[in-house]
Design an enzyme around this catalytic site. Structure first.
Site, PDB file in Angstrom:
ATOM      1  N   CYS A   2       0.828  -1.223   0.000  1.00 50.92           N
ATOM      2  CA  CYS A   2       0.000   0.000   0.000  1.00 50.92           C
ATOM      3  C   CYS A   2       0.862   1.272   0.000  1.00 50.92           C
ATOM      4  O   CYS A   2       2.045   1.224   0.320  1.00 50.92           O
ATOM      5  CB  CYS A   2      -0.889   0.048   1.244  1.00 50.92           C
ATOM      6  SG  CYS A   2      -1.755  -1.483   1.622  1.00 50.92           S
TER       7      CYS A   2
HETATM    8  N1  GLN Z   1      -1.198  -6.204   4.910  1.00 50.10           N
HETATM    9  C1  GLN Z   1      -2.088  -5.090   4.806  1.00 50.10           C
HETATM   10  C2  GLN Z   1      -3.394  -5.434   4.129  1.00 50.10           C
HETATM   11  O1  GLN Z   1      -3.520  -6.422   3.482  1.00 50.10           O
HETATM   12  C3  GLN Z   1      -1.419  -3.904   4.141  1.00 50.10           C
HETATM   13  C4  GLN Z   1      -1.072  -4.226   2.713  1.00 50.10           C
HETATM   14  C5  GLN Z   1      -0.065  -3.331   2.104  1.00 50.10           C
HETATM   15  O2  GLN Z   1       0.635  -2.531   2.720  1.00 50.10           O
HETATM   16  N2  GLN Z   1       0.037  -3.512   0.861  1.00 50.10           N
HETATM   17  O3  GLN Z   1      -4.290  -4.691   4.224  1.00 50.10           O
END
Ligand code: GLN
Length: 278
Positions: A2
């Protein structure tokens, strides 16, 4: 992984900050440039929380209780919009953003970790009592690896997680400490250490704001800071090239306000990390 962003400063349009910047969150949702550790686009939802200027200037009586969150202390409660759809498809948010200004913002676009649900409640920012929070990364060995830290939370907190995801649990760990009135910098340091200790190799870029200051960690993900014109922005990726962005070293704690930005090694940061810079 993210991408996230926090802003504190003079009133700015959400559209200007998030959608119109050449490499703002909208561009980063479909063309991120520094996706370390997997993922190609951030299409699994998004969210934005913001502090309206009117609330910031409302002059609500300050609250002396250190255990009271920002909303009680300053009267500065944020609004929030979350979706399970790609940011680039949401014309409703674009219309809202065009007519909304804020003195504080925390927004994120999500690339769900494999195995985790795509639902609006899994999208950052998570919020309570005036705080806005985002986690960029992954907890290795989820969920078994963090059963230990999770067990320290009240059962009700575990039963009411925003979503059955690693990020929602990390927020619950942070929130539990904020509810106790602990210093936000110390809270982030302790939660990173606790989660990484239980789940080594986790990626833990955390981002927290109360609308007046920004606290962040880098733990195997990118982060940059830009200050100027009475504002500070902390973001996974610079929204423009060559405009005063400074990259934050990995494994750092950031405490930033428009007036000051402290960056210190997270490994060395005491859990009594100190109040936000004045
Ligand atoms: N692991 C978290 C989620 O799935 C954040 C994912 C990310 O940072 N890409 O929401």
């Amino acid at each position: 992984m993210c991408r996230h962003l926090a802003y504190v400063g003079p009133p700015t349009s959400l559209a200007t900050l998030l959608l119109d910047a050449p490499h703002g969150l909208l561009h980063q949702s479909y063309a991120p440039s520094d996706m370390r550790g997997g993922g190609t686009v951030n299409a699994d939802g998004f969210g934005a929380g913001w502090y309206p200027p009117a609330a910031a200037a409302s002059g609500a009586a300050p609250h002396d209780d250190p255990g009271a969150g920002p909303a009680a202390r300053t009267g500065n409660a944020p609004a929030r919009y979350r979706s399970d759809r790609p940011l680039w498809t949401d014309t409703g948010f674009a219309a809202l953003a065009a007519v909304t200004s804020a003195t504080g913002v925390l927004a994120a676009v999500r690339s769900a970790t494999p195995g985790m649900p795509v639902t609006s409640t899994a999208a950052a920012p998570f919020t309570e009592d005036g705080w806005l929070f985002s986690h960029n990364g992954v907890v290795r060995g989820w969920p078994a690896a963090v059963a230990g830290p999770a067990a320290a939370l009240p059962v009700t907190d575990l039963l009411t997680l925003d979503a059955p995801t690693d990020s929602a649990l990390v927020w619950a760990l942070v929130r539990h400490r904020l509810r106790a009135g602990d210093d936000p910098a110390a809270v982030l340091v302790d939660v990173v250490r606790s989660v990484d200790g239980a789940a080594p190799g986790s990626r833990l870029n955390l981002l927290l704001t109360d609308g007046t200051a920004i606290w962040a960690t880098t733990w195997t993900h990118a982060l940059s800071v830009r200050r100027g014109a009475g504002a500070v922005t902390v973001a996974s990726e610079p929204s423009e090239v060559s405009t005063g962005w400074v990259a934050v070293p990995d494994r750092s704690l950031v405490v930033a306000t428009p007036q000051r930005c402290d960056v210190r090694p997270l490994d060395a940061a005491a859990s009594t990390a100190g109040a936000p810079a004045a």
